[in-house]
Design a protein around this motif. Structure first.
Motif, PDB file in Angstrom:
ATOM      1  N   HIS A   1       9.218  17.805  -6.973  1.00  0.00           N
ATOM      2  CA  HIS A   1       8.909  17.392  -5.603  1.00  0.00           C
ATOM      3  C   HIS A   1       7.483  17.756  -5.184  1.00  0.00           C
ATOM      4  CE1 HIS A   1      13.049  16.267  -5.067  1.00  0.00           C
ATOM      5  NE2 HIS A   1      13.469  17.495  -5.312  1.00  0.00           N
ATOM      6  N   VAL A   2       6.698  18.325  -6.100  1.00  0.00           N
ATOM      7  CA  VAL A   2       5.322  18.686  -5.781  1.00  0.00           C
ATOM      8  C   VAL A   2       4.459  17.426  -5.769  1.00  0.00           C
ATOM      9  CG1 VAL A   2       3.284  19.974  -6.517  1.00  0.00           C
ATOM     10  CG2 VAL A   2       5.559  20.996  -6.751  1.00  0.00           C
ATOM     11  N   LEU A   3       3.828  17.146  -4.617  1.00  0.00           N
ATOM     12  CA  LEU A   3       3.024  15.938  -4.454  1.00  0.00           C
ATOM     13  C   LEU A   3       1.547  16.212  -4.696  1.00  0.00           C
ATOM     14  CD1 LEU A   3       4.639  14.449  -1.208  1.00  0.00           C
ATOM     15  CD2 LEU A   3       5.016  13.705  -3.563  1.00  0.00           C
ATOM     16  N   LEU A   4       0.881  15.248  -5.324  1.00  0.00           N
ATOM     17  CA  LEU A   4      -0.562  15.313  -5.494  1.00  0.00           C
ATOM     18  C   LEU A   4      -1.282  14.570  -4.372  1.00  0.00           C
ATOM     19  CD1 LEU A   4      -0.845  14.659  -9.349  1.00  0.00           C
ATOM     20  CD2 LEU A   4      -0.724  16.852  -8.142  1.00  0.00           C
TER      21      LEU A   4
ATOM     22  N   CYS B   1       0.874  -1.178   0.000  1.00  0.00           N
ATOM     23  CA  CYS B   1       0.000   0.000   0.000  1.00  0.00           C
ATOM     24  C   CYS B   1       0.905   1.220   0.000  1.00  0.00           C
ATOM     25  CB  CYS B   1      -0.965  -0.010   1.176  1.00  0.00           C
ATOM     26  SG  CYS B   1      -0.217   0.127   2.801  1.00  0.00           S
ATOM     27  N   HIS B   2       0.480   2.254  -0.724  1.00  0.00           N
ATOM     28  CA  HIS B   2       1.426   3.332  -1.033  1.00  0.00           C
ATOM     29  C   HIS B   2       0.694   4.631  -1.260  1.00  0.00           C
ATOM     30  CE1 HIS B   2       4.385   5.578  -3.430  1.00  0.00           C
ATOM     31  NE2 HIS B   2       3.481   5.638  -4.377  1.00  0.00           N
ATOM     32  N   ILE B   3       1.271   5.705  -0.709  1.00  0.00           N
ATOM     33  CA  ILE B   3       0.802   7.054  -1.015  1.00  0.00           C
ATOM     34  C   ILE B   3       2.011   7.987  -0.971  1.00  0.00           C
ATOM     35  CG2 ILE B   3       0.181   7.577   1.394  1.00  0.00           C
ATOM     36  CD1 ILE B   3      -2.206   9.204   0.197  1.00  0.00           C
ATOM     37  N   GLY B   4       2.161   8.803  -2.009  1.00  0.00           N
ATOM     38  CA  GLY B   4       3.306   9.715  -2.069  1.00  0.00           C
ATOM     39  C   GLY B   4       4.261   9.361  -3.184  1.00  0.00           C
ATOM     40  N   ASP B   5       5.543   9.668  -2.995  1.00  0.00           N
ATOM     41  CA  ASP B   5       6.516   9.454  -4.060  1.00  0.00           C
ATOM     42  C   ASP B   5       7.721   8.617  -3.646  1.00  0.00           C
ATOM     43  OD1 ASP B   5       7.705  11.314  -2.417  1.00  0.00           O
ATOM     44  OD2 ASP B   5       8.324  12.673  -4.036  1.00  0.00           O
ATOM     45  N   CYS B   6       7.624   7.890  -2.511  1.00  0.00           N
ATOM     46  CA  CYS B   6       8.625   6.854  -2.276  1.00  0.00           C
ATOM     47  C   CYS B   6       8.385   5.742  -3.299  1.00  0.00           C
ATOM     48  CB  CYS B   6       8.526   6.293  -0.853  1.00  0.00           C
ATOM     49  SG  CYS B   6       9.037   7.448   0.435  1.00  0.00           S
ATOM     50  N   ARG B   7       9.341   4.869  -3.479  1.00  0.00           N
ATOM     51  CA  ARG B   7       9.188   3.831  -4.492  1.00  0.00           C
ATOM     52  C   ARG B   7       9.522   2.446  -3.949  1.00  0.00           C
ATOM     53  NH1 ARG B   7      11.787   6.349 -10.132  1.00  0.00           N
ATOM     54  NH2 ARG B   7      10.230   8.002 -10.389  1.00  0.00           N
TER      55      ARG B   7
ATOM     56  N   ASP C   1       4.243   6.969  -8.651  1.00  0.00           N
ATOM     57  CA  ASP C   1       4.529   8.238  -7.973  1.00  0.00           C
ATOM     58  C   ASP C   1       3.290   9.131  -7.974  1.00  0.00           C
ATOM     59  OD1 ASP C   1       7.103   7.311  -7.775  1.00  0.00           O
ATOM     60  OD2 ASP C   1       7.898   8.552  -9.395  1.00  0.00           O
ATOM     61  N   HIS C   2       2.921   9.606  -6.783  1.00  0.00           N
ATOM     62  CA  HIS C   2       1.815  10.550  -6.678  1.00  0.00           C
ATOM     63  C   HIS C   2       2.366  11.977  -6.694  1.00  0.00           C
ATOM     64  CE1 HIS C   2      -0.446   7.091  -4.525  1.00  0.00           C
ATOM     65  NE2 HIS C   2      -0.701   7.090  -5.816  1.00  0.00           N
ATOM     66  N   SER C   3       3.010  12.322  -7.796  1.00  0.00           N
ATOM     67  CA  SER C   3       3.620  13.643  -7.935  1.00  0.00           C
ATOM     68  C   SER C   3       3.129  14.306  -9.216  1.00  0.00           C
ATOM     69  CB  SER C   3       5.150  13.535  -7.962  1.00  0.00           C
ATOM     70  OG  SER C   3       5.584  12.793  -9.089  1.00  0.00           O
ATOM     71  N   TRP C   4       3.295  15.629  -9.271  1.00  0.00           N
ATOM     72  CA  TRP C   4       2.830  16.382 -10.440  1.00  0.00           C
ATOM     73  C   TRP C   4       3.590  15.980 -11.692  1.00  0.00           C
ATOM     74  CZ3 TRP C   4       5.161  19.946 -13.750  1.00  0.00           C
ATOM     75  CH2 TRP C   4       4.279  20.617 -14.622  1.00  0.00           C
TER      76      TRP C   4
ATOM     77  N   CYS D   1      -0.464  12.794  -0.333  1.00  0.00           N
ATOM     78  CA  CYS D   1       0.346  12.379   0.805  1.00  0.00           C
ATOM     79  C   CYS D   1      -0.544  12.418   2.037  1.00  0.00           C
ATOM     80  CB  CYS D   1       1.603  13.237   0.976  1.00  0.00           C
ATOM     81  SG  CYS D   1       1.299  14.968   1.357  1.00  0.00           S
ATOM     82  N   LEU D   2      -0.028  11.999   3.161  1.00  0.00           N
ATOM     83  CA  LEU D   2      -0.798  11.983   4.402  1.00  0.00           C
ATOM     84  C   LEU D   2      -0.666  13.328   5.119  1.00  0.00           C
ATOM     85  CD1 LEU D   2       0.267   8.448   5.678  1.00  0.00           C
ATOM     86  CD2 LEU D   2      -1.862   9.053   4.522  1.00  0.00           C
ATOM     87  N   GLY D   3      -1.782  13.848   5.626  1.00  0.00           N
ATOM     88  CA  GLY D   3      -1.743  15.081   6.403  1.00  0.00           C
ATOM     89  C   GLY D   3      -2.101  16.333   5.637  1.00  0.00           C
ATOM     90  N   VAL D   4      -2.605  16.190   4.420  1.00  0.00           N
ATOM     91  CA  VAL D   4      -2.945  17.367   3.607  1.00  0.00           C
ATOM     92  C   VAL D   4      -4.442  17.435   3.324  1.00  0.00           C
ATOM     93  CG1 VAL D   4      -2.569  18.563   1.410  1.00  0.00           C
ATOM     94  CG2 VAL D   4      -0.656  17.403   2.544  1.00  0.00           C
ATOM     95  N   GLN D   5      -4.981  16.399   2.669  1.00  0.00           N
ATOM     96  CA  GLN D   5      -6.396  16.388   2.340  1.00  0.00           C
ATOM     97  C   GLN D   5      -7.102  15.247   3.078  1.00  0.00           C
ATOM     98  OE1 GLN D   5      -3.699  15.129   0.488  1.00  0.00           O
ATOM     99  NE2 GLN D   5      -4.462  15.364  -1.583  1.00  0.00           N
ATOM    100  N   LYS D   6      -8.425  15.385   3.214  1.00  0.00           N
ATOM    101  CA  LYS D   6      -9.185  14.363   3.934  1.00  0.00           C
ATOM    102  C   LYS D   6      -9.350  13.096   3.106  1.00  0.00           C
ATOM    103  CE  LYS D   6     -11.824  17.544   6.857  1.00  0.00           C
ATOM    104  NZ  LYS D   6     -13.183  18.010   7.271  1.00  0.00           N
TER     105      LYS D   6
END
Length: 295
Positions: A177-180, A131-137, A152-155, A182-187
Motif C-alpha cells: 500500500h506504499v504509494l510513490l 488521467c491517473h495518479i495513485g493505485d486505483c485501476r 499503479d504508482h506504488s512501490w 498521489c495528490l497532497g504529498v509532493q509538489k
C-alpha cells in the motif's frame, strides 16, 4: 433507489468500508450527458483517500469537490473544442495540480498530511482518455479479455516492473500500500495519461485497491466472463464484485464502478470521421473535407 440504466450507458456503483475499517475513504462519481451535437459522453472518477497519515475522507471529498466544479465549468468548454485530446490533457493536468495545491494547504493547516489517489476516465465517440495518479485501476473488458489500462504508482508495482518481484508476491507484500505518487504529498506530480478506442458493449471497470488486493487479475477476468452473458445488470455485478472481495476477508475499503457504452453501430466512414475529429494529428484539409462530405 439508484438508476443503473441510461439511454446510452449501463452502469453500476458499489462500495464497502471492508471488514476492519470504521471509515470509508473511497469516493466515486459518474457524470453522463450529451454534447451540443447530440453525442453521448461519460466521465467516471474514483478516488481513495490515504488513511493512516491524515484524514483520508477529507482529502478524497475535497478532490471530488474540485472535480465537480471542473465538470460544471470546464468540461462544457472542452466539448466544443476541435482538438479535444490535447485540450483535455491540459485541462485535467491543471485540475490535478489545483487539487494537489489545495490538499497541501489543507495539510499544513491541519498539521497532518491530506492525500488521495485520483483516476478520471472520459468516454466520447468510441474514444477514451484517462488521467491517473495513485493505485486505483481502470480495466477494459472486451471479447472476454481483461486489460489493465492504468499503471499503479506504488512501490510494489515498481518492483514488479523492475522484475524484482512477481505480481503474486506484490499482492501479499506488507508494503503493497506504499504509494510513490498521489495528490497532497509532493509538489511535482507524475500523472499518467492514456487514450485509445473502445467498442460498443465493451466494459470499463474502475476500482480501488481494496478489490484487486483480494481478487487477482485472472479472478476478475474469470468473474466478468462468467457473468457476461447472465441476466444480471451492472449494479448487481458491482455488488457481487464487492461481495467477492469481502468473502476474502477484505480489510480495506472497496469501491467498484462499472460502465458499459451502448453506442449505435457506426458505418466505416462515420468511424473514421469521429476518430479524426478527436485526433490531434494534422491531416490534409482536402482529405478531411472529402470524408466529411461522404459521411
Amino acid at each position: 433507489m439508484r438508476t443503473t440504466f441510461a439511454v446510452h450507458w449501463h452502469y453500476g456503483i458499489a462500495t464497502h468500508s471492508g471488514w476492519f475499517r470504521m471509515m470509508n475513504d473511497d469516493r466515486s462519481l459518474l457524470r453522463i450527458g450529451t454534447t451540443e451535437q447530440g453525442d453521448p459522453y461519460a466521465v467516471a472518477v474514483i478516488a481513495d483517500g490515504v488513511g493512516g497519515i491524515g484524514d483520508g475522507s477529507r482529502a478524497s471529498d475535497a478532490a471530488m469537490d474540485h472535480v465537480r466544479h471542473w465538470l460544471d465549468n470546464q468540461l462544457p468548454k472542452l466539448l466544443k473544442t476541435a482538438r479535444l485530446r490535447g485540450a483535455f490533457i491540459q485541462s485535467t493536468k491543471k485540475l490535478l495540480h489545483e487539487i494537489n495545491v489545495s490538499l497541501l494547504e489543507m495539510g499544513n493547516h491541519a498539521g497532518s498530511q491530506m492525500s488521495t489517489t485520483l483516476t478520471l476516465l472520459f468516454l466520447l465517440n468510441e474514444t477514451y482518455i484517462l488521467c491517473h495518479i495513485g493505485d486505483c485501476r481502470v480495466y477494459y473488458f472486451h471479447r472476454q479479455r481483461l486489460k489493465q489500462l492504468t499503471k499503479d504508482h506504488s512501490w510494489v508495482a515498481e518492483q514488479v516492473r523492475k522484475r524484482k518481484m512477481t505480481p503474486k508476491q506484490a499482492r501479499k507484500h506488507p508494503h503493497r500500500h506504499v504509494l510513490l505518487q498521489c495528490l497532497g504529498v509532493q509538489k511535482e506530480l507524475n500523472i499518467q495519461y492514456r487514450s485509445g478506442f473502445y467498442s460498443p458493449n465493451s466494459l470499463f471497470l474502475l476500482c480501488t485497491d481494496g478489490l484487486y488486493d483480494r481478487m487477482s487479475h485472472s479472478k476478475i477476468e474469470y468473474f466478468l466472463k462468467d457473468n457476461d452473458s447472465s441476466d444480471l445488470n451492472l449494479q448487481q455485478v458491482s455488488d457481487l464484485l464487492v461481495d467477492k472481495a469481502l468473502d476474502q476477508r477484505a480489510n480495506d475499503n472497496i469501491s467498484v464502478l462499472l460502465l458499459s457504452p451502448l453506442n449505435r453501430p457506426l458505418t466505416l466512414l462515420q468511424r473514421i470521421r469521429d476518430r479524426l475529429k478527436h485526433c490531434d494529428y494534422l491531416f490534409p484539409a482536402d482529405w478531411r473535407k472529402w470524408y466529411n462530405k461522404r459521411s
